[in-house]
Scaffold this motif. Structure first.
Motif, mmCIF file in Angstrom:
data_model
loop_
_atom_site.group_PDB
_atom_site.id
_atom_site.type_symbol
_atom_site.label_atom_id
_atom_site.label_comp_id
_atom_site.label_asym_id
_atom_site.label_seq_id
_atom_site.Cartn_x
_atom_site.Cartn_y
_atom_site.Cartn_z
ATOM 1 N N ASN A 1 0.849 -1.207 0.000
ATOM 2 C CA ASN A 1 0.000 0.000 0.000
ATOM 3 C C ASN A 1 0.880 1.250 0.000
ATOM 4 O O ASN A 1 0.769 2.125 0.857
ATOM 5 C CB ASN A 1 -0.961 -0.003 1.188
ATOM 6 C CG ASN A 1 -0.257 -0.109 2.540
ATOM 7 O OD1 ASN A 1 0.862 -0.629 2.646
ATOM 8 N ND2 ASN A 1 -0.917 0.380 3.582
ATOM 9 N N GLU B 1 -0.796 4.921 0.094
ATOM 10 C CA GLU B 1 -1.296 5.320 1.408
ATOM 11 C C GLU B 1 -0.143 5.687 2.339
ATOM 12 O O GLU B 1 -0.215 6.694 3.052
ATOM 13 C CB GLU B 1 -2.120 4.185 2.011
ATOM 14 C CG GLU B 1 -2.748 4.511 3.355
ATOM 15 C CD GLU B 1 -3.580 3.349 3.869
ATOM 16 O OE1 GLU B 1 -4.809 3.478 3.898
ATOM 17 O OE2 GLU B 1 -2.991 2.308 4.223
ATOM 18 N N SER C 1 0.854 9.442 3.987
ATOM 19 C CA SER C 1 0.995 9.671 5.426
ATOM 20 C C SER C 1 2.350 10.273 5.756
ATOM 21 O O SER C 1 2.465 11.109 6.659
ATOM 22 C CB SER C 1 0.775 8.368 6.193
ATOM 23 O OG SER C 1 1.814 7.444 5.936
ATOM 24 N N ASP D 1 -0.760 9.122 10.996
ATOM 25 C CA ASP D 1 -0.865 7.897 10.204
ATOM 26 C C ASP D 1 -0.679 6.627 11.018
ATOM 27 O O ASP D 1 -0.678 5.544 10.455
ATOM 28 C CB ASP D 1 0.186 7.911 9.094
ATOM 29 C CG ASP D 1 1.606 8.014 9.635
ATOM 30 O OD1 ASP D 1 2.530 7.632 8.906
ATOM 31 O OD2 ASP D 1 1.773 8.465 10.768
ATOM 32 N N TYR E 1 -2.827 3.290 10.619
ATOM 33 C CA TYR E 1 -2.891 2.579 9.349
ATOM 34 C C TYR E 1 -1.782 1.527 9.272
ATOM 35 O O TYR E 1 -0.606 1.839 9.479
ATOM 36 C CB TYR E 1 -2.741 3.553 8.181
ATOM 37 C CG TYR E 1 -3.868 4.549 8.097
ATOM 38 C CD1 TYR E 1 -5.001 4.269 7.335
ATOM 39 C CD2 TYR E 1 -3.812 5.757 8.783
ATOM 40 C CE1 TYR E 1 -6.045 5.176 7.257
ATOM 41 C CE2 TYR E 1 -4.853 6.669 8.712
ATOM 42 C CZ TYR E 1 -5.960 6.376 7.948
ATOM 43 O OH TYR E 1 -6.989 7.274 7.882
#
Length: 252
Positions: A123, A126, A130, A173, A176
């Motif tokens: 990922n 993402e 962040s 972040d 996550y």
């Protein structure tokens, strides 16, 4: 209109000609712009950036007690970073993940200037957002020359950085997970939390974990075992023992 300020006043704010907006005006702007709490805090920090906030002097020297703590976490990847995400110290499990990757001494450069990180972080988009959101939050605290130079370097070298930086996002972040695909041990889901080092508030201690009993925990154990093998040293891998802390910089 939504914030209850005149167009002329708002223009002066954007152009930096109005240097002392009240907290009430800033709160109204945050509501009108639908900012989340972290972005609203960042707005206040930017508006008051000329104030003397008596921030503690930053340092890149990691305290010996923190190094010993890193050393004790032989089963958990952990590292210490500063505001620019320079890696000041790390244990060898972090080194195992980043073995052979360029720019591993700075998380921002690793994210945007090392193409192979996109294979490791499933990922990536993402995670990249962040990291940029963290870096932008630092501009409201202490926009020093080193931060400006890092942003300029990444802007020159990475189209993806320019694209994500232009979003102006500010958010935390740590909730996550990172989805990792490691060529040696397979897929892992890793979560992390970061903690301010009280003796050095400019530093953050970041600890990574896997779910107990999960396939990710088993994969992490395999990675640790592989990285600790004596034959690793013969092939150029660094640690002398598997849980040795590695410091990145030459401290003054």
């Amino acid at each position: 209109m939504l914030a209850g300020v005149s167009c002329d006043y708002y223009t002066r704010l954007e152009q930096g000609r109005e240097l002392s907006p009240s907290d009430q005006v800033l709160d109204a702007l945050a509501r009108a712009l639908q900012l989340n709490p972290e972005a609203a805090h960042h707005l206040h920090a930017l508006a008051h950036s000329t104030c003397d906030r008596r921030r503690p002097e930053s340092t890149d020297r990691v305290h010996p007690d923190v190094l010993r703590l890193l050393d004790s976490w032989s089963d958990k990847p952990a590292l210490v970073v500063n505001q620019l995400l320079d890696v000041l110290a790390q244990n060898s499990l972090i080194g195992a993940f980043h073995d052979g990757l360029a720019h591993a001494d700075n998380i921002m450069r690793l994210t945007f200037l090392e193409p192979r990180i996109r294979e490791l972080w499933v990922n990536w988009e993402e995670q990249a957002r962040s990291r940029v959101a963290h870096l932008r939050s630092e501009t409201g605290k202490d926009p020093g020359s080193a931060l400006v130079e890092l942003v300029e370097e990444l802007s020159r070298e990475s189209e993806d950085f320019r694209r994500i930086w232009a979003k102006c996002e500010v958010w935390t972040d740590t909730g996550y997970p990172i989805y990792v695909h490691h060529s040696g041990v397979g897929d892992l889901t890793i979560r992390y939390q970061s903690f301010t080092v009280e003796s050095a508030p400019s530093q953050r201690l970041v600890v990574f974990q896997t779910e107990p009993g999960s396939p990710s925990e088993q994969a992490l154990s395999r990675l640790r075992a592989i990285h600790a093998r004596p034959d690793r040293a013969a092939h150029g891998s660094t640690p002398k023992k598997h849980d040795e802390v590695r410091t990145i910089r030459n401290f003054r």
